[in-house]
Design an enzyme around this catalytic site. Structure first.
Site, mmCIF file in Angstrom:
data_model
loop_
_atom_site.group_PDB
_atom_site.id
_atom_site.type_symbol
_atom_site.label_atom_id
_atom_site.label_comp_id
_atom_site.label_asym_id
_atom_site.label_seq_id
_atom_site.Cartn_x
_atom_site.Cartn_y
_atom_site.Cartn_z
ATOM 1 N N LEU A 103 -40.941 -33.538 46.060
ATOM 2 C CA LEU A 103 -42.186 -34.261 46.285
ATOM 3 C C LEU A 103 -43.365 -33.326 46.083
ATOM 4 O O LEU A 103 -43.300 -32.135 46.432
ATOM 5 C CB LEU A 103 -42.215 -34.842 47.693
ATOM 6 C CG LEU A 103 -41.055 -35.763 48.085
ATOM 7 C CD1 LEU A 103 -41.367 -36.464 49.397
ATOM 8 C CD2 LEU A 103 -40.739 -36.770 47.003
ATOM 9 N N GLY B 267 -36.981 -33.270 47.231
ATOM 10 C CA GLY B 267 -37.031 -34.545 46.508
ATOM 11 C C GLY B 267 -36.300 -34.494 45.162
ATOM 12 O O GLY B 267 -35.798 -35.518 44.679
ATOM 13 N N ASN C 184 -34.161 -28.763 51.393
ATOM 14 C CA ASN C 184 -34.688 -27.612 52.141
ATOM 15 C C ASN C 184 -35.874 -27.963 53.037
ATOM 16 O O ASN C 184 -36.639 -27.090 53.445
ATOM 17 C CB ASN C 184 -35.112 -26.516 51.152
ATOM 18 C CG ASN C 184 -36.212 -26.982 50.213
ATOM 19 O OD1 ASN C 184 -36.216 -28.128 49.791
ATOM 20 N ND2 ASN C 184 -37.149 -26.108 49.891
ATOM 21 N N GLU C 185 -36.032 -29.251 53.358
ATOM 22 C CA GLU C 185 -37.228 -29.702 54.089
ATOM 23 C C GLU C 185 -37.531 -28.882 55.331
ATOM 24 O O GLU C 185 -38.692 -28.541 55.596
ATOM 25 C CB GLU C 185 -37.086 -31.188 54.481
ATOM 26 C CG GLU C 185 -37.429 -32.169 53.373
ATOM 27 C CD GLU C 185 -36.326 -32.354 52.362
ATOM 28 O OE1 GLU C 185 -35.292 -31.644 52.434
ATOM 29 O OE2 GLU C 185 -36.485 -33.206 51.472
HETATM 30 C C1 LIG Z 1 -40.265 -37.676 64.378
HETATM 31 C C2 LIG Z 1 -39.205 -37.601 63.301
HETATM 32 C C3 LIG Z 1 -39.790 -37.847 61.961
HETATM 33 C C4 LIG Z 1 -38.702 -38.087 60.993
HETATM 34 C C5 LIG Z 1 -39.166 -37.862 59.603
HETATM 35 C C6 LIG Z 1 -40.177 -38.805 59.162
HETATM 36 C C7 LIG Z 1 -40.695 -38.695 57.978
HETATM 37 C C8 LIG Z 1 -40.318 -37.635 56.997
HETATM 38 C C9 LIG Z 1 -41.366 -36.601 56.816
HETATM 39 C C10 LIG Z 1 -41.435 -35.822 55.771
HETATM 40 C C11 LIG Z 1 -40.444 -35.849 54.692
HETATM 41 C C12 LIG Z 1 -40.938 -35.149 53.474
HETATM 42 C C13 LIG Z 1 -39.814 -34.916 52.524
HETATM 43 C C14 LIG Z 1 -40.226 -33.884 51.525
HETATM 44 C C15 LIG Z 1 -39.554 -33.690 50.425
HETATM 45 C C16 LIG Z 1 -39.990 -32.714 49.413
HETATM 46 O O1 LIG Z 1 -39.565 -32.791 48.299
HETATM 47 S S1 LIG Z 1 -41.106 -31.477 49.838
HETATM 48 C C17 LIG Z 1 -41.227 -30.417 48.442
HETATM 49 C C18 LIG Z 1 -40.226 -29.330 48.559
HETATM 50 N N1 LIG Z 1 -40.251 -28.514 47.395
HETATM 51 C C19 LIG Z 1 -40.106 -27.205 47.437
HETATM 52 O O2 LIG Z 1 -39.933 -26.618 48.478
HETATM 53 C C20 LIG Z 1 -40.182 -26.482 46.151
HETATM 54 C C21 LIG Z 1 -41.279 -25.492 46.140
HETATM 55 N N2 LIG Z 1 -41.374 -24.853 44.837
HETATM 56 C C22 LIG Z 1 -40.582 -23.826 44.472
HETATM 57 O O3 LIG Z 1 -39.725 -23.377 45.174
HETATM 58 C C23 LIG Z 1 -40.843 -23.251 43.108
HETATM 59 O O4 LIG Z 1 -42.110 -23.670 42.692
HETATM 60 C C24 LIG Z 1 -39.801 -23.659 42.043
HETATM 61 C C25 LIG Z 1 -39.630 -25.152 41.959
HETATM 62 C C26 LIG Z 1 -38.467 -22.991 42.343
HETATM 63 C C27 LIG Z 1 -40.303 -23.154 40.666
HETATM 64 O O5 LIG Z 1 -40.601 -21.785 40.751
HETATM 65 P P1 LIG Z 1 -41.505 -21.084 39.644
HETATM 66 O O6 LIG Z 1 -41.012 -21.450 38.322
HETATM 67 O O7 LIG Z 1 -41.580 -19.656 40.018
HETATM 68 O O8 LIG Z 1 -42.928 -21.797 39.785
HETATM 69 P P2 LIG Z 1 -44.062 -21.503 40.878
HETATM 70 O O9 LIG Z 1 -43.479 -21.332 42.227
HETATM 71 O O10 LIG Z 1 -44.939 -20.421 40.383
HETATM 72 O O11 LIG Z 1 -44.838 -22.901 40.879
HETATM 73 C C28 LIG Z 1 -45.752 -23.242 39.848
HETATM 74 C C29 LIG Z 1 -46.881 -24.031 40.463
HETATM 75 O O12 LIG Z 1 -46.366 -25.250 40.983
HETATM 76 C C30 LIG Z 1 -46.724 -25.366 42.362
HETATM 77 N N3 LIG Z 1 -45.659 -26.108 43.051
HETATM 78 C C31 LIG Z 1 -44.387 -25.746 43.159
HETATM 79 N N4 LIG Z 1 -43.686 -26.698 43.821
HETATM 80 C C32 LIG Z 1 -44.553 -27.660 44.146
HETATM 81 C C33 LIG Z 1 -44.421 -28.922 44.846
HETATM 82 N N5 LIG Z 1 -43.272 -29.347 45.336
HETATM 83 N N6 LIG Z 1 -45.542 -29.645 44.988
HETATM 84 C C34 LIG Z 1 -46.727 -29.259 44.505
HETATM 85 N N7 LIG Z 1 -46.908 -28.072 43.827
HETATM 86 C C35 LIG Z 1 -45.826 -27.301 43.664
HETATM 87 C C36 LIG Z 1 -46.857 -23.935 42.829
HETATM 88 O O13 LIG Z 1 -47.630 -23.857 43.990
HETATM 89 C C37 LIG Z 1 -47.533 -23.311 41.633
HETATM 90 O O14 LIG Z 1 -48.887 -23.712 41.677
HETATM 91 P P3 LIG Z 1 -50.036 -22.740 41.122
HETATM 92 O O15 LIG Z 1 -49.696 -22.524 39.669
HETATM 93 O O16 LIG Z 1 -49.951 -21.466 41.920
HETATM 94 O O17 LIG Z 1 -51.296 -23.487 41.345
#
Ligand SMILES: CCCCC/C=C\C/C=C\CCC/C=C/C(=O)SCCNC(=O)CCNC(=O)[C@H](O)C(C)(C)COP(=O)(O)OP(=O)(O)OC[C@H]1O[C@@H](n2cnc3c(N)ncnc32)[C@H](O)[C@@H]1OP(=O)(O)O
Length: 365
Positions: free
Chosen positions: A171, A216, A240-241
């Site tokens: 997400l 996501g 990994n949330e």
């Molecule tokens: C009371 C009880 C309640 C119960 C629950 C109720 C409701 C539920 C509540 C919440 C549920 C939410 C569920 C969420 C699900 C998700 O999917 S959260 C997203 C999780 N994603 C991640 O952790 C991934 C993070 N990213 C990375 O690890 C890395 O970026 C990579 C994918 C491995 C790629 O690495 P690399 O190639 O080195 O690229 P960069 O890290 O440099 O990233 C490039 C740019 O992209 C930005 N970015 C990365 N991931 C995201 C993302 N998910 N969203 C937005 N942006 C992202 C990153 O910051 C870099 O940006 P800049 O270039 O620096 O601007």
């Protein structure tokens, strides 16, 4: 149950779901009227490219949203529209979801400047069409009519953007950070819709995971019927949330339990584990590892095995396996949205997200 099976044969899996629940928004009857059965399914939209091979009945959906194929509201909307179109198309029986590793994006820009024609040509390359004209303009006082030399430059340029090695980064965190409750609710509804459409699809679905697939991205993968992952030590997959200080909702959890079993899901979710490809294979989070350059071809070969099974038998079986999990969300959709919104907009959760975003940026520096 007999009724369910009869309806399934008639309407397919999605059709059964929409028959069974008045809340269903993803059955055939709920399709947006702007999509007709005649519509072709080879489409290229900004974030997603779909190619349907009519001779095999297999569509390949390529995510191409740099830098990391994060699932924004726009992306999810586009994804759902594409899925719905394919679902409606009787010639499409199988769907492979993957990411393009590199893509060339055609960008069309129209700019109007009050500079000399010559300067314009130097600043924007390559101009395909440059039109010079004189424009009459009302001055800011509204009294004087002035004439300015204006260069209207219609420029079509190719911008190459490289996706990092990701399937999907999950997400889009920016959709959950600093947004209004209304916007968060809209976003969450789109996340639900994506999962409902994919997990309940009549098509045989294969995730060709050619990059990292956290959160996501992992949900999207386990929403498919089969997962083939590139055997690359740099890639990881998992829900990994908790590492972000957030909680995977019950339907993420249910999908994971259905895939890897209760104990592995428990460890995986509580610790927010991201698995290497071999470890993901070990716990059954993915079904097969192949060299990176064979991910798509293996998905295509595997798909032909899935399509060798008569559709109705496969669809009814899939429905029996997944219906209970899908119905659980269908009957709790609004409450789930309310939960998400109140959870994600809490100050403490917003702080966790900010820290996580900062960590992502600092890792880069
Ligand atoms: C009371 C009880 C309640 C119960 C629950 C109720 C409701 C539920 C509540 C919440 C549920 C939410 C569920 C969420 C699900 C998700 O999917 S959260 C997203 C999780 N994603 C991640 O952790 C991934 C993070 N990213 C990375 O690890 C890395 O970026 C990579 C994918 C491995 C790629 O690495 P690399 O190639 O080195 O690229 P960069 O890290 O440099 O990233 C490039 C740019 O992209 C930005 N970015 C990365 N991931 C995201 C993302 N998910 N969203 C937005 N942006 C992202 C990153 O910051 C870099 O940006 P800049 O270039 O620096 O601007």
């Amino acid at each position: 149950m007999a009724n369910v099976l009869r309806n399934s044969a008639k309407f397919g899996f999605s059709g059964v779901l929409s028959q069974l629940s008045i809340h269903s928004r993803h059955g055939r009857e709920c399709v947006s009227p702007c999509f007709s059965l005649q519509q072709r399914n080879n489409s290229t939209s900004p974030k997603i490219k779909v190619d349907l091979d009519n001779s095999t009945g297999v569509a390949v959906l390529r995510m191409q949203s740099p830098p990391v194929n994060s699932l924004s509201l726009d992306f999810l909307t586009e994804f759902c529209i594409n899925l719905e179109k394919l679902e409606m198309d009787k010639s499409c029986r199988g769907l492979i979801i993957t990411s393009v590793s590199t893509h060339t994006h055609t960008h069309t820009d129209t700019d109007t400047v009050t500079q000399s024609h010559k300067t314009m040509i130097h600043t924007i390359t390559p101009p395909v069409c440059v039109v010079s004209q004189t424009l009459s303009k009302v001055s800011s006082t509204g009294l004087d009519i002035i004439t300015l030399p204006v260069c209207v430059c219609v420029c079509v340029c190719l911008v190459s953007q490289t996706l990092s090695k990701v399937f999907s980064a999950g997400l889009d965190i920016m959709e959950m950070y600093g947004k209004s409750p209304e916007r968060c609710g809209e976003f969450w509804k789109a996340v639900q819709e994506m999962w409902l459409k994919l997990y309940g699809s009549n098509m045989a679905t294969i995730a060709a995971i050619n990059g990292s697939s956290p959160a996501g991205g992992c949900l999207m993968s386990i929403g498919c019927d089969y997962r083939i992952m590139a055997d690359n030590p740099r890639y990881s997959i998992g829900l990994n949330e908790t590492q972000l200080g957030i909680v995977a909702p019950f339907w993420f959890k249910d999908t994971l339990v259905n895939t890897v079993g209760n104990r592995a899901a428990e460890l995986s979710l509580e610790l927010g584990l991201l698995y290497s490809a071999p470890d993901a294979l070990k716990i059954g989070l993915v079904d097969q590892l192949v060299p990176e350059d064979q991910v798509l071809s293996t998905a295509q070969d595997t798909m032909s095995k899935w399509l060798a099974v008569p559709d109705h038998a496969r669809q009814i079986t899939k429905s029996m396996m997944r219906k209970q999990t899908i119905d659980k969300l269908l009957s709790n959709r609004e409450a789930d949205i309310t939960n998400f919104v109140s959870f994600i907009t809490k100050d403490s959760i917003q702080r966790s997200l900010r820290m996580y975003l900062e960590m992502l940026k600092s890792r880069k520096a």
